[in-house]
Design an enzyme around this catalytic site. Structure first.
Site: not given
Ligand SMILES: NC(=O)C1=CN([C@@H]2O[C@H](COP(=O)(O)OP(=O)(O)OC[C@H]3O[C@@H](n4cnc5c(N)ncnc54)[C@H](OP(=O)(O)O)[C@@H]3O)[C@@H](O)[C@H]2O)C=CC1
Ligand SMILES: CC(=O)C(=O)O
Ligand SMILES: [Mg+2]
Length: 570
Positions: A110, A163, A181, A252-253, A275-276, A425, A469
């Site tokens: 993972y 993503r 997963k 997912e993603d 999940d996200d 991540n 996570n």
């Molecule tokens: N710990 C956990 O369990 C999880 C962690 N994550 C992690 O979180 C991160 C984001 O995932 P997710 O939300 O699904 O992705 P998304 O693409 O849905 O969202 C990311 C957002 O951040 C914005 N962004 C990028 N750069 C900046 C910046 N400098 N300042 C402000 N906003 C910014 C993006 O804008 P734009 O689209 O315009 O670039 C977008 O709206 C990933 O790294 C993922 O691995 C996700 C799910 C679970």
């Molecule tokens: C943990 C997870 O689902 C992600 O980083 O997208």
């Molecule tokens: Mg994910």
């Protein structure tokens, strides 16, 4: 054609497989292969004579041997390749190894290592797991689903690879994520590997590196978009409903442009969750519940800054809003305490570029118009930190090191125990490492990250961060919803899951600054989540009418532990 059936001996009650495969076919099937653990009788009756070396060993010895080989691999990617190859040889040995060494293995199968693997999947992949659906084969989806060799499909994790973690569009190289997963559904949740299916909707990729790479194995076209994409997803979901009507589908993603739409379109039509958005929101709120206990605060005593208002950020913001409302705040008052930042800076209600999911979290222009800004126009992180004095900082942007020392220091000065969640991540995308947070906050920060980090010594104390996570939520949510025979996954079920997780953190762990149970407890955590989810489904009239004791029993019975079942020739 079925290669085996599960049976129970009517006289002895012994469980066994009636096996129709023979010889090499048996050894090549990871669901059935016992390798050196085939007994002499099985070897004689199943056409294995001479195909195996003489020694007959048991599962523990096989796991010891595999662990020894694992430890000799020179780096984490080699360890990943080794584990995947083992999974392709024998699922029982693989899952026994992973469950016996969870803390060591989870970061390999993972995040973070699965991220490294996805970046080079077409180069390192030896065999294919799950199914790949493309614009070319969606027309005969029924045939594709009939090609699945699992005896039963109860759980599906699907991605379209747009993503993948914080690594962007990896096309069908992103299939490593549903595969990873599923490994956690089995190792942590206890689902049987025979019922879990990873799926890739390979709709192409806009990643030029992959399109130009002669070794890329995916559908080599720009991403399908618009109506054609939506038709393909609809066809897939309807086919899942026809073939596996009781299965749970985990999104997912996906990219944020499709993730919210798919969730809304299908959450009431098929047992499913994202999940996200939802899993991450639930895990983060669980960690915040614990943080409130540690600080002896209410949610309304804090001010929240969330940076990155995509899927994870919106899911977290929704849950914080709900927690504030549950304390009696009006929607407007609750929303005024959440400072949500995306690419355009602080979300403000007169911004025409706001996405629909972001809209509830936009600040009123009047509320921020008196702020002193570093520069006119965009309201950035530093402006929010200085003017709103947030005490909770959440990063879900996939932007490495986005939380500068100055931002962290100012947040540290706003409260006794600043809460900093840098959840992106894999590790390489983290907004701030725990060490950076502690250095900037004089060791006071309550810290969580998406991928694991080691503890750190600080002025004679050991400081620990939590791995926040969604793996703490999704395996139990899936198991609980399936056992409960729930018709959908509701916000109430996810909240029950969060409470169960937070409730597992002991006072001793809280005293160490931990906000979630340790990784070693993830199996027990998944069981507690499953129970909470099944019970909540019953309370909402969406699941089976079993009392608590029956639900506990059903969950226990549904959880598989890796072991070999005796085989009889069929
Ligand atoms: N710990 C956990 O369990 C999880 C962690 N994550 C992690 O979180 C991160 C984001 O995932 P997710 O939300 O699904 O992705 P998304 O693409 O849905 O969202 C990311 C957002 O951040 C914005 N962004 C990028 N750069 C900046 C910046 N400098 N300042 C402000 N906003 C910014 C993006 O804008 P734009 O689209 O315009 O670039 C977008 O709206 C990933 O790294 C993922 O691995 C996700 C799910 C679970
Ligand atoms: C943990 C997870 O689902 C992600 O980083 O997208
Ligand atoms: Mg994910």
């Amino acid at each position: 054609m079925r290669t085996f059936s599960f049976k129970i001996d009517p006289l002895t009650g012994e469980e066994y497989y009636e096996v129709y495969a023979r010889g090499r076919q048996l050894l090549n099937d990871p669901h059935l292969n016992k390798a050196s653990a085939f007994t002499p009788e099985e070897r004689a009756t199943l056409g294995l004579d001479g195909l195996l070396r003489s020694a007959v060993t048991d599962l523990d010895a096989q796991v010891d041997r595999a662990y020894e080989a694992f430890q000799h691999k020179p780096d984490d990617l080699e360890k990943y390749i080794f584990l995947v190859a083992l999974q392709d040889r024998s699922e029982v040995i693989f899952y026994k190894l992973v469950t016996d060494h969870l803390k060591e293995m989870v970061p390999i199968v993972y995040t973070p290592t699965v991220g490294t693997a996805c970046l080079q999947m077409s180069n390192i992949q030896r065999r294919f797991r799950g199914i790949y659906i493309t614009p070319e084969n969606i027309g005969h989806i029924d045939q594709v689903l009939q090609n699945i060799t699992l005896p039963q499909v109860s759980l599906i994790v699907v991605t379209d690879g747009e993503r993948i973690l914080g690594l962007g569009d990896l096309g069908s190289d992103g299939m490593g994520i549903p595969v990873g997963k599923v490994s956690l559904y089995v190792a942590a949740g206890g689902l049987h590997p025979h019922v879990c299916l990873p799926v890739c909707l390979d709709v192409g990729t806009n990643n030029q590196r992959l399109l130009d790479d002669p070794f890329y194995l995916g559908y080599r076209q720009p991403r399908l978009r618009g109506e054609a994409y939506e038709r393909m997803v609809e066809t897939f979901v309807m086919a899942v409903k026809r073939h596996f009507p009781d299965a749970l589908l985990q999104w997912e993603d996906f990219g944020k442009g499709t993730a919210f739409k798919n969730l809304e379109r299908y959450r009431d039509r098929i047992l499913s969750f994202n999940d996200d958005i939802q899993g991450t929101g639930s895990t983060a709120i669980a960690a915040l519940m614990t943080a409130m206990r540690i600080k002896q605060h209410r949610f309304s005593d804090e001010r929240y800054m969330i940076v990155g208002m995509g899927q994870a950020g919106t899911g977290i913001a929704m849950n914080i809003l709900a927690a504030l409302e549950a304390e009696g705040l009006s929607r407007e008052d609750a929303a005024s305490r959440i400072f949500a930042i995306d690419m355009q800076g602080l979300l403000v209600d007169d911004d025409p570029a706001l996405d629909a999911p972001q809209r509830p979290f936009a600040q009123r222009r009047a509320a921020v118009s008196g702020w002193t800004l570093e520069a006119p126009g965009r309201i950035g992180m530093m402006d929010v930190v200085r003017n709103a004095r947030p005490t909770v900082l959440v990063g879900v942007t996939a932007q490495t090191g986005l939380f500068s020392e100055q931002v962290l220091r100012e947040v540290g000065q706003a409260t006794d125990r600043p809460i900093v969640f840098a959840l992106s991540n894999p590790t390489s995308k983290c907004e701030a490492t725990p060490e950076q947070v502690w250095k900037a906050t004089d060791g006071k920060g309550l810290v969580a990250t998406g991928s694991p980090f080691p503890p750190m010594e600080w002025n004679g104390r050991i400081l620990r961060s939590s791995q926040c996570n969604n793996m703490y939520i999704f395996p139990g949510v899936g198991l609980g919803a399936l056992v409960a025979k729930a018709s959908k996954v509701t916000d109430g079920m996810l909240l029950a899951a969060s409470r169960a997780i937070s409730g597992m953190v002991t006072p001793e762990q809280e005293a160490q600054g931990l906000m979630l149970p340790p990784m070693e407890d993830i199996r027990r955590a998944s069981t507690e989540v499953a129970f909470a989810v099944a019970r909540q489904a019953r309370e909402e009239g969406l699941g089976r009418l079993a009392d608590d004791a029956e639900l506990r029993l059903l969950i226990e019975k549904a959880q598989w532990t890796p072991h070999f079942v005796p085989y009889r020739a069929g």
